[in-house]
Design a protein around this motif. Sequence first.
Motif, PDB file in Angstrom:
ATOM      1  N   LEU A 106     -13.165  35.024  17.836  1.00 20.92           N
ATOM      2  CA  LEU A 106     -12.771  33.639  17.572  1.00 20.92           C
ATOM      3  C   LEU A 106     -11.354  33.621  17.024  1.00 20.92           C
ATOM      4  CD1 LEU A 106     -14.216  30.714  17.600  1.00 20.92           C
ATOM      5  CD2 LEU A 106     -14.100  30.940  15.132  1.00 20.92           C
ATOM      6  N   ILE A 107     -10.493  32.904  17.721  1.00 22.52           N
ATOM      7  CA  ILE A 107      -9.110  32.774  17.285  1.00 22.52           C
ATOM      8  C   ILE A 107      -8.949  31.372  16.695  1.00 22.52           C
ATOM      9  CG2 ILE A 107      -6.693  32.741  18.056  1.00 22.52           C
ATOM     10  CD1 ILE A 107      -8.015  35.539  18.235  1.00 22.52           C
ATOM     11  N   VAL A 108      -8.406  31.316  15.488  1.00 22.00           N
ATOM     12  CA  VAL A 108      -8.186  30.040  14.805  1.00 22.00           C
ATOM     13  C   VAL A 108      -6.684  29.863  14.622  1.00 22.00           C
ATOM     14  CG1 VAL A 108      -8.679  28.701  12.702  1.00 22.00           C
ATOM     15  CG2 VAL A 108     -10.367  30.367  13.537  1.00 22.00           C
ATOM     16  N   TYR A 115      -0.243  29.046  11.657  1.00 18.31           N
ATOM     17  CA  TYR A 115      -1.370  29.785  11.084  1.00 18.31           C
ATOM     18  C   TYR A 115      -2.173  30.425  12.207  1.00 18.31           C
ATOM     19  CZ  TYR A 115      -5.825  30.785   8.802  1.00 18.31           C
ATOM     20  OH  TYR A 115      -6.958  31.411   8.349  1.00 18.31           O
ATOM     21  N   PHE A 116      -2.564  31.686  11.998  1.00 21.08           N
ATOM     22  CA  PHE A 116      -3.351  32.424  12.996  1.00 21.08           C
ATOM     23  C   PHE A 116      -4.419  33.237  12.282  1.00 21.08           C
ATOM     24  CE2 PHE A 116      -4.107  36.564  15.000  1.00 21.08           C
ATOM     25  CZ  PHE A 116      -4.388  36.238  16.322  1.00 21.08           C
ATOM     26  N   ASP A 117      -5.613  33.226  12.828  1.00 20.92           N
ATOM     27  CA  ASP A 117      -6.667  34.099  12.314  1.00 20.92           C
ATOM     28  C   ASP A 117      -7.522  34.561  13.487  1.00 20.92           C
ATOM     29  OD1 ASP A 117      -8.015  35.517  10.388  1.00 20.92           O
ATOM     30  OD2 ASP A 117      -9.128  33.810   9.581  1.00 20.92           O
ATOM     31  N   HIS A 118      -8.006  35.793  13.376  1.00 26.72           N
ATOM     32  CA  HIS A 118      -8.828  36.393  14.436  1.00 26.72           C
ATOM     33  C   HIS A 118     -10.091  36.905  13.739  1.00 26.72           C
ATOM     34  CE1 HIS A 118      -9.009  39.949  17.565  1.00 26.72           C
ATOM     35  NE2 HIS A 118     -10.167  39.331  17.444  1.00 26.72           N
ATOM     36  N   PHE A 135      -9.544  27.645   6.498  1.00 27.15           N
ATOM     37  CA  PHE A 135      -8.479  26.695   6.813  1.00 27.15           C
ATOM     38  C   PHE A 135      -7.623  26.528   5.566  1.00 27.15           C
ATOM     39  CE2 PHE A 135     -12.105  25.252   9.532  1.00 27.15           C
ATOM     40  CZ  PHE A 135     -11.543  25.558  10.761  1.00 27.15           C
ATOM     41  N   PRO A 136      -6.404  27.077   5.566  1.00 29.00           N
ATOM     42  CA  PRO A 136      -5.602  27.076   4.338  1.00 29.00           C
ATOM     43  C   PRO A 136      -5.106  25.698   3.923  1.00 29.00           C
ATOM     44  CG  PRO A 136      -4.373  28.008   6.166  1.00 29.00           C
ATOM     45  CD  PRO A 136      -5.759  27.793   6.662  1.00 29.00           C
TER      46      PRO A 136
END
Length: 289
Positions: A106-108, A115-118, A135-136
Motif C-alpha cells: 500500500l502506497i500512501v 508525503y510518501f509511505d509504503h 497521515f501527518p
Amino acid sequence: MERKFLTMVVFSLIISLFLAACSKDGSMDHGNMDQNSNKKQTDPNHDGMNHGDMTPSSQKDNTNVEFSFKENPESGKQIPLDIKVNNKDGKPIKDFEVEHEKLMHLIVVSKDLSYFDHIHPEYKGNGLFTVTPNFPSGGEYKIYADFTPKEGSKTVKSNVVTVAGNKAKTTPLTEDKELTKVVDGKEVTLKFDHLMTGMDLTMTFTINDAKTKQPIKNLQPYLGAVGHVVAISGDTETYLHVHPMDEKATGPNAKFMTSFPKSGLYKIWGQFQQNGKVFTVPFTINVPK
Ligand SMILES: [Cu+2]
C-alpha cells in the motif's frame, strides 16, 4: 456454402487473436495507468486503472476493491483501514500471490506528493486486508493498493482520502535540477539511459557514502530485491511500480526498467536498505514527449 463457412471460421479466429493480443497488452505489469479517479472519486469501488489502450479494464480486471476506514480519518489519529477485495460478482477473492515478500503493498501519498509511505496491510483472510496508515496532516491523500490475485494479473486500485485536521502547506511539484540527493548519509544519483514518453528505459540509482564518496557495496535486500521504486505522475493519475533488473545487486548501482506512459512531471521514490535500515530517496523528473 462451404467457402462461406470457412470465411466465417477464419474471421472469428482473427477476432479472437485480436482480443487475446489486447488482453495480453492489458496485463503489462510495469505500469498501470490510473485515469479515471477524479471522475469516480466518490465511488469506493472505483478502479481508475486503465490497463491498456484497447480494451476496457472490465474485460480482464475482475476485482472490486472497497476501502473503508473504521472512523473518518484524522491526522495524528490511528484509524484502521479495511481493504476488501471482491470479484465483480461481489464474492471475496481469497488467494493472492506473494509479490516481493508481501500479499499487498500500500502506497500512501499526499495529493501534492510531498508525503510518501509504503506499508503492508495484514491479510485477515476472506479477501480482507487491514492496516493503519499514518497521515501527518489534514488534507487530501491518495492510496494505491498493489496486489496480484492468484487467478489474475497484477492489480493496482487507488482511492482518494480526505483527512481531517490541520492542513500542511502544499508544495508545488518542481523538477529537480540535479538528480543527486543526500539521504541518511548516502549520496544517491539517478540516471536514465534516455528519458522519453512511452518507451522502455533504464533508470540507475548510484549510491555512495555522502562523507567519503566511496561506493556503497553492501546494500541489503529490501523485500527480496536490491530496492523498490515507485513513480507517480504529478496529477497522481499514473502509478508505476518499477522492478529491478538485477534483484540480487548490492550496490553501488541499482538498475530498474520502466516506461512512462505520458509526458510531464513524475515523482520517483527509490527505497533501499543498508545495515538493517531502509532509506527512501525522492526525485522529481520531467518526462519529455
Ligand atoms: Cu511493499
